[in-house]
Every structure is written in structure tokens, then in C-alpha cells.
Design a protein around this motif. Structure first.
Motif, short mmCIF file in Angstrom:
data_model
loop_
_atom_site.label_atom_id
_atom_site.label_comp_id
_atom_site.label_asym_id
_atom_site.label_seq_id
_atom_site.Cartn_x
_atom_site.Cartn_y
_atom_site.Cartn_z
N ALA B 32 1.02 -1.17 -0.23
CA ALA B 32 0.10 0.13 -0.08
C ALA B 32 0.87 0.86 0.14
O ALA B 32 1.82 1.14 0.83
N SER B 60 -2.52 1.77 -4.47
CA SER B 60 -3.44 1.83 -3.54
C SER B 60 -4.14 0.27 -3.12
O SER B 60 -3.86 -0.32 -4.12
N SER B 61 -4.48 0.24 -1.89
CA SER B 61 -4.80 -1.24 -1.54
C SER B 61 -6.03 -1.53 -2.53
O SER B 61 -5.96 -2.79 -2.86
N SER B 79 -1.33 -4.66 2.75
CA SER B 79 -2.58 -3.68 2.58
C SER B 79 -2.34 -2.86 3.55
O SER B 79 -1.75 -2.81 4.58
N GLN B 214 -2.93 -2.45 9.92
CA GLN B 214 -2.75 -2.81 8.23
C GLN B 214 -2.29 -4.13 8.39
O GLN B 214 -1.33 -4.52 9.22
#
Lengths: 227, 267
Positions: B32, B60-61, B79, B214
Motif C-alpha cells: 500500500a 492503493s490497496s 494492505s 494494516q
């Protein structure tokens, strides 16, 4: 769903405003570029085309800097009492105008250049002044160019993403346009809504472009033989 | 005979790839964006320690999830949230039981002005035009910011002032360019080696929002990749944790978040 409709309506307002502003601003620029013989013409033409080069998010970043309180445009708008442009509808309009400028200027410039000197010389011998020559000769003959410019300016603004993303602030009804809303759906893995909105956007754009192109063909064939 | 062959191959490997491990493999890690800097530092430490090599691919995730779902060749997914790794496990694209929280984000309210005291009172006073935050729908930091505002009972009061960045990088940009006076950003964005370099901040108490966890997960593709497996283990090692701390993150085992020199600016 209401949010999607709000985004669509906002996008249409933005694209229509930007197209109108760009036709007003782009016409004199294109006319000047088509007619001038000054040595720095190439430099101006290059500057007009520059927004094509930068990645849109990067262009948006620089607009955020220049429109911010520490940037020259931001200082100007603040001293005029308008406040700051980022995160406002008119901020998006101005940013989009920068971004879509080449898409409007280039077809107009080509159209003006394509007319050549002859019609203007003939008009001049009929005592038409410079303004009259522009209004009664250049504008009608360049009509297909205007239609192409309007189509490209409109479509490019509808599809604009990076610039709006950077200076918009994603405010519903103010700066959250369709492309940003669509991106949000995709990023949030809400693929159902994303498909629906993409489909609607594509269908709408097809209808608009199709009718404009059809109109364009009729318009250009009705201009009559070129001089 | 077979044993001899293995010994021979081992010797050959040692001769050609020393000092790297004979069984050095390569792992491709999807990370991420908000974690890309610490990930680089951790990857470097991991490479030095293990002899494996890792390559990082940032995004981006949400985009990384879509890419993994559609067959992207990643072995590990770092992530920015917990949902997407869980979803991948559910869909059979990630290894069950491999999901773990590798970092906890710390939310900060930040202004570009130096030497200013900001805290919950600053938000209550509302003496600012724009308050930047990340998108609560997309970014865990955005969700946390929204929860903080709700916890303080300011959702209505601040509605007209909030500007939303797609992610915390954008929230940070809104503040650093001066377009928003205040912004909810990640502690990791404003700290360099554990020091606040610019502006002033309020470290938002974790009691005002749910944890910003995360998660990492081993992807199906990385199952037989020793580099990927060892990297997953390395993520929770003391070395990795100290790197995380220096970037302003905390980990599950920390009681009160990272110890940093920013304590004095707490409101």
C-alpha cells in the motif's frame, strides 16, 4: 444512487462551462497563432500544448501550489477578495481550462490555417474591415473546427480525473465529479455501482458525441465549396 | 549418490552466489502506497539478513486488490487495511492463517505552522477554513479521522470545512501547500527518523478512533516461495519493528504506540 446523479449533474455543468469558456478564450489564441508571423509563435504554441505532457495528477499538484495561499494565483484571487480557488467549482473550471486548452486551440488553429489568405484578401477588396473579415469569413468557414473543438473540450473535461482529484477535495455536489465518484467506487471494491456509473457515462458520452459528429458532417457539407 | 549430488550443488551454489544463500529466491511484494517508505527500509534489511531479494510494487490497496484478483504476480500483499487481505483469503487467493497485522498507524492532526499548540480544542474552536482528511470510504486514516470528529461531537460543525483527499498523501498535500490550515495525516508522513521536521501536530489519542490496523497476507502464489514466507516472518521481527517505530508506526505488542520525540507537542 443520489450521489451518482449529483456527480453526473455536476460533471455536465463543469464540462459545459469549461467548453464555453475555452471557446471564448481559445478562439483569439488560435486565431492569433494561425495568423501571426512573430518569432515567438512557436514558443506560445508549445506552451499551449504543454498540459498534454504532464501527468494530470502532477499538473493538478502544481495548480494546487499556484492556486494555494502561497502561490501567485492564490495571492491574486485573495487580493481580489475571491478567496482561494481549490475545493471550489470555479477552481475546477479554471484548472480544467488549463488542462483542456490544447484540445480546443489546436482544432481551431488548424481550421483557421486551413482557410488560407485568399478569402480574406477577397473580403478586403470588398472593403470588409478586420473584425468583419473575422466574423463573416473566418467564423463560418471554421465552423467544423469549432464543433471538433467543442467536442474534444467537452469530452476531455468529462473524462478528466487527475486534476480534479488533486484540487477538488471530493466535496459532494461541488467538486465530486463522475470520474472521481467512479474511482471511489472502484477503490472501495464497490464494482456494482462502478459498472452502473461507467455504463451510464459511456452511453451518455456516446449519444452526445454521435449527435455532434452527425451534426458536424451536415454542417461541413452545407458550408459549400471552398474558395 | 543423491546426497552427493545435493552436496555438490550446494558447493556450486556457494561458490557462485556467496555470500548469498544458496536457496535465494525472489519475492514480489504488493505494498500500500502509504507504507512504501518503511517497506523499502524493511525490504533492504530483509535482503541483507536473508540473502533473498524482494521487489516492491506500490499502489492503493484497492487497486492492488483488483490486480491480485485478476492474476497479478504478487507473492505478498501489505494492505493498508484489514478487509482486503481477509477478502483475498475468503476468495482463496491468499493463504488462510497467514494474515497478520504488521503495523498500526498513528493519526495526527497537523498544521504547517511551526510552534502552534493544536488539540481537540482547536477543532472545537473551528478557527480555520479547511480541514483536510483522507477519504473515509477508502483510507483507514480517513475513517479514523471521521471517527475522531464524531467522537468529539463535531460532525455537523465541521461539515462545511472538510476537504477529502483520496488518500493520506493527498490530505498531506492539501496541508503542505497551505490550501488547508489543518489536516488529519499519518504520523509516518510528518516524522523523519522519529522527529517532527515541519509544522506542529497533535497526536490524536487512540481512544477517539478504532485502531488503524494494516494487515499483511501471504498470497497463493507465494506459498512455495521461501523468500515470501520468510519476509512474512521478518515483518514481525525486532528489526522490522524498530524500523516501523522510526517511521511513526506502532505494532500490536506496543502498549501505547511508538515512543517518539513528538510527545511534547501533545495537547
Amino acid at each position: 444512487m443520489d450521489e451518482n446523479l449529483a456527480a453526473i449533474w455536476l460533471t455536465l455543468r463543469l464540462a459545459a462551462t469549461v467548453t464555453l469558456v475555452l471557446l471564448l478564450v481559445g478562439t483569439p489564441i488560435a486565431w492569433w497563432l494561425a495568423r501571426t508571423r512573430v518569432w515567438f509563435k512557436g514558443a506560445i504554441a508549445a506552451i499551449v500544448a504543454l498540459p498534454l505532457v504532464l501527468p494530470p495528477t502532477v499538473l493538478g499538484f502544481y495548480l494546487l501550489l499556484t492556486m494555494g495561499p502561497n502561490g501567485p494565483i492564490g495571492a491574486l484571487t485573495q487580493s481580489l477578495g475571491i478567496g482561494l480557488l481549490p475545493f471550489t467549482f470555479w477552481g475546477l473550471v479554471i484548472a480544467s481550462c488549463f488542462y483542456s486548452l490544447p484540445f480546443v486551440v489546436q482544432p481551431l488553429q488548424n481550421a483557421f490555417e486551413g482557410i488560407g489568405e485568399r478569402p480574406f484578401e477577397v473580403a478586403a477588396t470588398l472593403r470588409a474591415g478586420p473584425w468583419d473579415r473575422f466574423a463573416s469569413v473566418a467564423l463560418p468557414l471554421a465552423k467544423p473546427g469549432f464543433i471538433t473543438a467543442a467536442i474534444l473540450g467537452f469530452a476531455h473535461t468529462v473524462g478528466e480525473f487527475g486534476v480534479v482529484l488533486m484540487i477538488g477535495g471530493n466535496i459532494p455536489g461541488v467538486t465530486r465529479v463522475v470520474s472521481v465518484q467512479l474511482y471511489d467506487h472502484v477503490e472501495a471494491l464497490d464494482y456494482g455501482q462502478a459498472h452502473w456509473l461507467s455504463g451510464a457515462l459511456l452511453l451518455f458520452s456516446f449519444v452526445v458525441l454521435f449527435s455532434l459528429y452527425t451534426f458536424n458532417r451536415r454542417a461541413s457539407s452545407s458550408v459549400g465549396p471552398r474558395v | 549418490m543423491r546426497r552427493f549430488t545435493i552436496q555438490f550443488l550446494t558447493a556450486a551454489c556457494l561458490l557462485t552466489t556467496a555470500p548469498l544463500s544458496c536457496f535465494a529466491e525472489q519475492a514480489l511484494i504488493a505494498v500500500a502506497s502509504n507504507f512504501s517508505s518503511p517497506a523499502r527500509a524493511i525490504a533492504l534489511a530483509f535482503e541483507q539478513e536473508s540473502g533473498h531479494s524482494v521487489r516492491l510494487s506500490q499502489g492503493s490497496s484497492g487497486k492492488l486488490y483488483a490486480q491480485i484478483y485478476n492474476g497479478a504476480p504478487f507473492d505478498v500483499f501489505l494492505s493498508a487495511d484489514t478487509e482486503k487481505p481477509a477478502l483475498l483469503v475468503k476468495e482463496g487467493l491468499a493463504i488462510e492463517g497467514s494474515q497478520r497485522t504488521y503495523a498500526r498507524g498513528t493519526l495526527a492532526l497537523w498544521t504547517i505552522d511551526d510552534g502552534v499548540i493544536i488539540n481537540a480544542e482547536t477543532l472545537r474552536a473551528g478557527d480555520f477554513v479547511r480541514l483536510a482528511q483522507a477519504n473515509p470510504r477508502l483510507a483507514p486514516y480517513g475513517l479514523a479521522a471521521q471517527q475522531v470528529i464524531a467522537s468529539l461531537g463535531l460532525t455537523q460543525a465541521l461539515a462545511g470545512k472538510r476537504v477529502i483527499g483520496e488518500n493520506i498523501s493527498q490530505a498531506y498535500q492539501f496541508v503542505t501547500t497551505g490550501n488547508a490550515e489543518l489536516g488529519f495525516v499519518a504520523m509516518s508522513q510528518v516524522l523523519v527518523d522519529g522527529e517532527l521536521v515541519k509544522g506542529s501536530l497533535w497526536r490524536v489519542p487512540q481512544t477517539l478512533h478504532s485502531p488503524i490496523a494494516q494487515d499483511a497476507v501471504l498470497l497463493a502464489r507465494g506459498l512455495n516461495n521461501s523468500a515470501a514466507q520468510e519476509f512474512m516472518t521478518f515483518l514481525t521481527s525486532a528489526k522490522a519493528v524498530s524500523i516501523l517505530h522510526s517511521f511513526g508506526y506502532s505494532v500490536e505488542s506496543d502498549a501505547l504506540g511508538p515512543v517518539g520525540s513528538v510527545e511534547k507537542t501533545d495537547g
